[in-house]
Motif scaffolding. Structure first.
Motif, PDB file in Angstrom:
ATOM      1  N   ILE A  73       0.837  -1.204   0.000  1.00 40.73           N
ATOM      2  CA  ILE A  73       0.000   0.000   0.000  1.00 40.73           C
ATOM      3  C   ILE A  73       0.865   1.244   0.000  1.00 40.73           C
ATOM      4  O   ILE A  73       0.528   2.253  -0.611  1.00 40.73           O
ATOM      5  CB  ILE A  73      -0.956  -0.024   1.208  1.00 40.73           C
ATOM      6  N   GLU A  74       2.001   1.153   0.656  1.00 40.63           N
ATOM      7  CA  GLU A  74       2.938   2.270   0.662  1.00 40.63           C
ATOM      8  C   GLU A  74       4.245   1.808   0.041  1.00 40.63           C
ATOM      9  O   GLU A  74       4.543   0.622  -0.002  1.00 40.63           O
ATOM     10  CB  GLU A  74       3.118   2.811   2.073  1.00 40.63           C
ATOM     11  N   GLY A  75       5.011   2.758  -0.485  1.00 38.23           N
ATOM     12  CA  GLY A  75       6.123   2.426  -1.359  1.00 38.23           C
ATOM     13  C   GLY A  75       7.245   1.610  -0.744  1.00 38.23           C
ATOM     14  O   GLY A  75       7.997   0.977  -1.460  1.00 38.23           O
ATOM     15  N   ASP A  76       7.405   1.607   0.554  1.00 33.73           N
ATOM     16  CA  ASP A  76       8.508   0.916   1.204  1.00 33.73           C
ATOM     17  C   ASP A  76       8.251  -0.585   1.200  1.00 33.73           C
ATOM     18  O   ASP A  76       7.318  -1.076   1.818  1.00 33.73           O
ATOM     19  CB  ASP A  76       8.651   1.430   2.644  1.00 33.73           C
ATOM     20  N   ALA A  77       9.101  -1.334   0.489  1.00 34.31           N
ATOM     21  CA  ALA A  77       8.948  -2.794   0.421  1.00 34.31           C
ATOM     22  C   ALA A  77      10.152  -3.495   1.019  1.00 34.31           C
ATOM     23  O   ALA A  77      10.617  -4.518   0.537  1.00 34.31           O
ATOM     24  CB  ALA A  77       8.742  -3.224  -1.027  1.00 34.31           C
ATOM     25  N   SER A  78      10.705  -2.949   2.106  1.00 34.14           N
ATOM     26  CA  SER A  78      11.929  -3.476   2.717  1.00 34.14           C
ATOM     27  C   SER A  78      11.629  -4.667   3.612  1.00 34.14           C
ATOM     28  O   SER A  78      11.929  -4.677   4.804  1.00 34.14           O
ATOM     29  CB  SER A  78      12.629  -2.370   3.517  1.00 34.14           C
ATOM     30  N   THR A  79      11.051  -5.694   3.038  1.00 29.53           N
ATOM     31  CA  THR A  79      10.777  -6.916   3.785  1.00 29.53           C
ATOM     32  C   THR A  79      11.749  -8.001   3.323  1.00 29.53           C
ATOM     33  O   THR A  79      12.715  -7.713   2.604  1.00 29.53           O
ATOM     34  CB  THR A  79       9.319  -7.353   3.594  1.00 29.53           C
ATOM     35  N   PHE A  80      11.522  -9.251   3.696  1.00 26.51           N
ATOM     36  CA  PHE A  80      12.472 -10.315   3.374  1.00 26.51           C
ATOM     37  C   PHE A  80      11.716 -11.627   3.216  1.00 26.51           C
ATOM     38  O   PHE A  80      10.586 -11.784   3.704  1.00 26.51           O
ATOM     39  CB  PHE A  80      13.531 -10.428   4.473  1.00 26.51           C
ATOM     40  N   VAL A  81      12.331 -12.569   2.515  1.00 26.16           N
ATOM     41  CA  VAL A  81      11.728 -13.883   2.341  1.00 26.16           C
ATOM     42  C   VAL A  81      11.620 -14.568   3.700  1.00 26.16           C
ATOM     43  O   VAL A  81      12.584 -14.601   4.474  1.00 26.16           O
ATOM     44  CB  VAL A  81      12.558 -14.738   1.363  1.00 26.16           C
ATOM     45  N   GLY A  82      10.443 -15.076   3.998  1.00 28.79           N
ATOM     46  CA  GLY A  82      10.193 -15.675   5.296  1.00 28.79           C
ATOM     47  C   GLY A  82       9.538 -14.735   6.290  1.00 28.79           C
ATOM     48  O   GLY A  82       9.196 -15.142   7.397  1.00 28.79           O
ATOM     49  N   ALA A  83       9.356 -13.465   5.904  1.00 25.29           N
ATOM     50  CA  ALA A  83       8.721 -12.492   6.798  1.00 25.29           C
ATOM     51  C   ALA A  83       7.275 -12.908   7.093  1.00 25.29           C
ATOM     52  O   ALA A  83       6.579 -13.480   6.239  1.00 25.29           O
ATOM     53  CB  ALA A  83       8.751 -11.106   6.174  1.00 25.29           C
ATOM     54  N   LEU A  84       6.848 -12.607   8.293  1.00 21.75           N
ATOM     55  CA  LEU A  84       5.498 -12.964   8.725  1.00 21.75           C
ATOM     56  C   LEU A  84       4.475 -12.030   8.092  1.00 21.75           C
ATOM     57  O   LEU A  84       4.631 -10.815   8.120  1.00 21.75           O
ATOM     58  CB  LEU A  84       5.399 -12.884  10.255  1.00 21.75           C
ATOM     59  N   VAL A  85       3.415 -12.603   7.523  1.00 23.97           N
ATOM     60  CA  VAL A  85       2.309 -11.850   6.941  1.00 23.97           C
ATOM     61  C   VAL A  85       1.066 -12.120   7.788  1.00 23.97           C
ATOM     62  O   VAL A  85       0.660 -13.273   7.958  1.00 23.97           O
ATOM     63  CB  VAL A  85       2.042 -12.266   5.482  1.00 23.97           C
ATOM     64  N   THR A  86       0.471 -11.053   8.325  1.00 23.54           N
ATOM     65  CA  THR A  86      -0.682 -11.196   9.210  1.00 23.54           C
ATOM     66  C   THR A  86      -1.851 -10.383   8.665  1.00 23.54           C
ATOM     67  O   THR A  86      -1.701  -9.202   8.345  1.00 23.54           O
ATOM     68  CB  THR A  86      -0.350 -10.692  10.631  1.00 23.54           C
ATOM     69  N   ALA A  87      -3.014 -11.023   8.561  1.00 19.75           N
ATOM     70  CA  ALA A  87      -4.209 -10.319   8.102  1.00 19.75           C
ATOM     71  C   ALA A  87      -4.640  -9.321   9.168  1.00 19.75           C
ATOM     72  O   ALA A  87      -4.846  -9.685  10.331  1.00 19.75           O
ATOM     73  CB  ALA A  87      -5.329 -11.312   7.823  1.00 19.75           C
ATOM     74  N   LEU A  88      -4.782  -8.047   8.771  1.00 20.65           N
ATOM     75  CA  LEU A  88      -5.221  -7.015   9.708  1.00 20.65           C
ATOM     76  C   LEU A  88      -6.736  -6.911   9.759  1.00 20.65           C
ATOM     77  O   LEU A  88      -7.332  -6.728  10.809  1.00 20.65           O
ATOM     78  CB  LEU A  88      -4.630  -5.662   9.314  1.00 20.65           C
ATOM     79  N   SER A  89      -7.358  -6.983   8.591  1.00 21.71           N
ATOM     80  CA  SER A  89      -8.808  -6.843   8.548  1.00 21.71           C
ATOM     81  C   SER A  89      -9.331  -7.464   7.275  1.00 21.71           C
ATOM     82  O   SER A  89      -8.664  -7.427   6.240  1.00 21.71           O
ATOM     83  CB  SER A  89      -9.216  -5.362   8.591  1.00 21.71           C
ATOM     84  N   LEU A  90     -10.480  -8.060   7.365  1.00 19.35           N
ATOM     85  CA  LEU A  90     -11.147  -8.526   6.171  1.00 19.35           C
ATOM     86  C   LEU A  90     -11.719  -7.314   5.446  1.00 19.35           C
ATOM     87  O   LEU A  90     -12.086  -6.331   6.078  1.00 19.35           O
ATOM     88  CB  LEU A  90     -12.260  -9.507   6.536  1.00 19.35           C
ATOM     89  N   PRO A  91     -11.774  -7.346   4.101  1.00 20.35           N
ATOM     90  CA  PRO A  91     -12.290  -6.182   3.383  1.00 20.35           C
ATOM     91  C   PRO A  91     -13.722  -5.921   3.769  1.00 20.35           C
ATOM     92  O   PRO A  91     -14.549  -6.816   3.759  1.00 20.35           O
ATOM     93  CB  PRO A  91     -12.175  -6.597   1.905  1.00 20.35           C
ATOM     94  N   GLY A  92     -14.003  -4.717   4.181  1.00 16.47           N
ATOM     95  CA  GLY A  92     -15.354  -4.459   4.651  1.00 16.47           C
ATOM     96  C   GLY A  92     -15.643  -2.997   4.827  1.00 16.47           C
ATOM     97  O   GLY A  92     -15.855  -2.280   3.869  1.00 16.47           O
ATOM     98  N   SER A  93     -15.607  -2.532   6.058  1.00 18.14           N
ATOM     99  CA  SER A  93     -16.104  -1.198   6.354  1.00 18.14           C
ATOM    100  C   SER A  93     -14.982  -0.210   6.632  1.00 18.14           C
ATOM    101  O   SER A  93     -13.868  -0.584   7.006  1.00 18.14           O
ATOM    102  CB  SER A  93     -17.044  -1.256   7.564  1.00 18.14           C
ATOM    103  N   VAL A  94     -15.323   1.072   6.442  1.00 15.59           N
ATOM    104  CA  VAL A  94     -14.405   2.173   6.713  1.00 15.59           C
ATOM    105  C   VAL A  94     -15.179   3.260   7.454  1.00 15.59           C
ATOM    106  O   VAL A  94     -16.407   3.282   7.459  1.00 15.59           O
ATOM    107  CB  VAL A  94     -13.812   2.747   5.414  1.00 15.59           C
ATOM    108  N   THR A  95     -14.454   4.160   8.073  1.00 15.50           N
ATOM    109  CA  THR A  95     -15.084   5.258   8.801  1.00 15.50           C
ATOM    110  C   THR A  95     -15.724   6.236   7.832  1.00 15.50           C
ATOM    111  O   THR A  95     -15.110   6.650   6.837  1.00 15.50           O
ATOM    112  CB  THR A  95     -14.049   5.999   9.664  1.00 15.50           C
ATOM    113  N   VAL A  96     -16.976   6.628   8.108  1.00 14.83           N
ATOM    114  CA  VAL A  96     -17.695   7.599   7.285  1.00 14.83           C
ATOM    115  C   VAL A  96     -18.429   8.566   8.212  1.00 14.83           C
ATOM    116  O   VAL A  96     -18.381   8.443   9.430  1.00 14.83           O
ATOM    117  CB  VAL A  96     -18.713   6.901   6.344  1.00 14.83           C
TER     118      VAL A  96
END
Length: 439
Positions: A73-96
């Protein structure tokens, strides 16, 4: 017994910790063996940093049986192979809602105006379904823009979807901001996709007065931000507009520009493995844009979303694939002319090539006849002006052409208007009536 509000909150909570590990990294995307989530889910990706609180956010754009593809989502992709990926939120609602009025935010709802964090309790669907056809209604009320050329000859209705088509440097943004300042609506939602940061600041702080800003929300994703973030900006703005429409309000949604939004869709589509088609646009562009347009409009027993979308054409001919697609989807198009712009004519609207598909049913017969007479004079002038300029036309050869040539200077004065000038509808109708009556 659990209160109803608490039940709604419980339903939105995912109790399962969904994780995976990065398997592949490229300049524009990541591949991981999980988590098991759906398209559009925002995930947190571990990065190498001494700051343990820091993480990379990425959106899931493709799901296979044994892997998921994510776009940062943001330009910084300084991750590595084996890095942990965690779901933050299922696609759904936003503040309105009220929390966003008077604010400038990014597509994640973070403030860009140095104000307090956004902390509203109202939520709206980020990817809502369009309203069913029989629950819609055709525009019945006029949308007053304050621009004579539009209100007099290309009358718009509340709930209409209209495009401003132009090549670069023809005054598209100037007309866009003039309408934003003067158009009549309960709520103004502006979405700037792929714009320069300087223009975001200028539109909000210089083009809009305090009263307009108080009833407005601006969602911005600048040109230097990722395709995923630019695409999300349009969905966030639509979610805000839909909330107010469902409250019975008339919302003016202004999107600048559809072309840059389509480019973001293309980047996401290519990252997801979709094949390039005409002009390298991927199939998701031609399926997603119609759904976004159909989320706008007026609904029965409710409010309306009037959508004004700019479309940046590749040339002055206004015939590239995105322009042709949007012309077929929208309820009208306003085409700007480079020839008029080079003559210092503002707004540089080519009235003869523009159209509002709702104009005839919105205005009374007298105004309709006046507008049609002016359009007829413009058509006659266009047909004959080359002969006049080359000296091949002799006055008296055609009475209709003679009348068009006589009235053309008066028509030009009617169509010209300063960028900060507002023309009330009654004044526009009076000027139009005088223009035709003097003939």
């Amino acid at each position: 017994m659990i209160p109803r509000g608490m039940k709604c909150k419980l339903r939105s909570v995912d109790p399962v910790s969904r994780t995976g590990r990065v398997r592949k990294i490229t300049q524009s995307l990541l591949e991981a063996d999980g988590p098991e989530v759906s398209l559009g889910t925002i995930c947190s990706v571990e990065v190498r940093s001494s700051n343990t609180q820091r993480a990379l956010q990425a959106e899931v754009v493709r799901v296979d049986r044994d892997r998921v593809t994510l776009v940062p989502i943001e330009g910084d992709a300084s991750t590595f192979v084996g890095a942990l990926v965690t779901a933050l939120s299922l696609p759904g609602s936003v503040t309105v809602g009220d929390a966003l009025l008077g604010r400038v935010v990014d597509p994640l709802g973070r403030p860009l105006d140095d104000g307090n964090p956004i902390s509203g309790s109202e939520r709206g669907a980020l990817h809502a379904l369009p309203v069913p056809p029989l629950e819609r209604r055709s525009p019945t009320d006029i949308l007053e823009t304050g621009v004579r050329a539009i209100d007099g000859l290309l009358t718009l209705g509340r709930g209409q979807r209209v495009g401003i088509f132009a090549a670069s440097g023809v005054g598209k943004t100037s007309l866009f901001t003039q309408i934003a300042q003067h158009a009549a609506s309960d709520v103004l939602v502006m979405c700037l996709v792929g714009e320069r940061g300087r223009e975001v600041e200028a539109i909000w702080n210089q083009s809009l007065d305090n009263a307009t800003r108080k009833r407005a929300t601006l969602v911005a994703a600048t040109s230097d931000q990722t395709a995923s973030l630019r695409l999300r900006a349009a969905h966030y703005a639509l979610a805000q507009a839909e909330y107010w429409r469902d409250q019975g309000k008339h919302v003016l949604l202004m999107l600048d520009s559809v072309t840059r939004l389509a480019m973001a869709m293309r980047e996401v589509g290519l990252a997801a493995g979709e094949p390039p088609t005409i002009r390298a646009y991927t199939p998701n562009v031609f399926s997603m844009l119609p759904r976004m347009v159909e989320r706008c409009g007026a609904i029965k027993n409710g409010g309306s979303i009037s959508a004004l979308m700019t479309v940046l054409s590749e040339s002055d001919e206004i015939d590239d694939p995105i322009c042709e697609l949007m012309k077929s989807l929208l309820d009208g198009h306003i085409i700007l002319s480079r020839a008029l712009a080079e003559q210092g004519h503002f707004p540089a609207i080519d009235v003869s090539r523009s159209v509002s598909r709702q104009a005839d049913r919105l205005v009374d017969p007298t105004c309709r006849r006046s507008a049609q007479q002016v359009l007829d004079w413009l058509s006659q002038y266009e047909r004959a002006h080359m002969l006049v300029e080359t000296g091949l036309y002799v006055k008296g050869s055609d009475a209709a052409v003679d009348k068009a040539l006589e009235r053309n200077p008066h028509i030009i004065r009617f169509l010209r208007q300063g960028g900060d000038e507002y023309s009330a509808r009654h004044a526009t109708e009076s000027a139009l009536s005088n223009l035709v009556g003097n003939g």
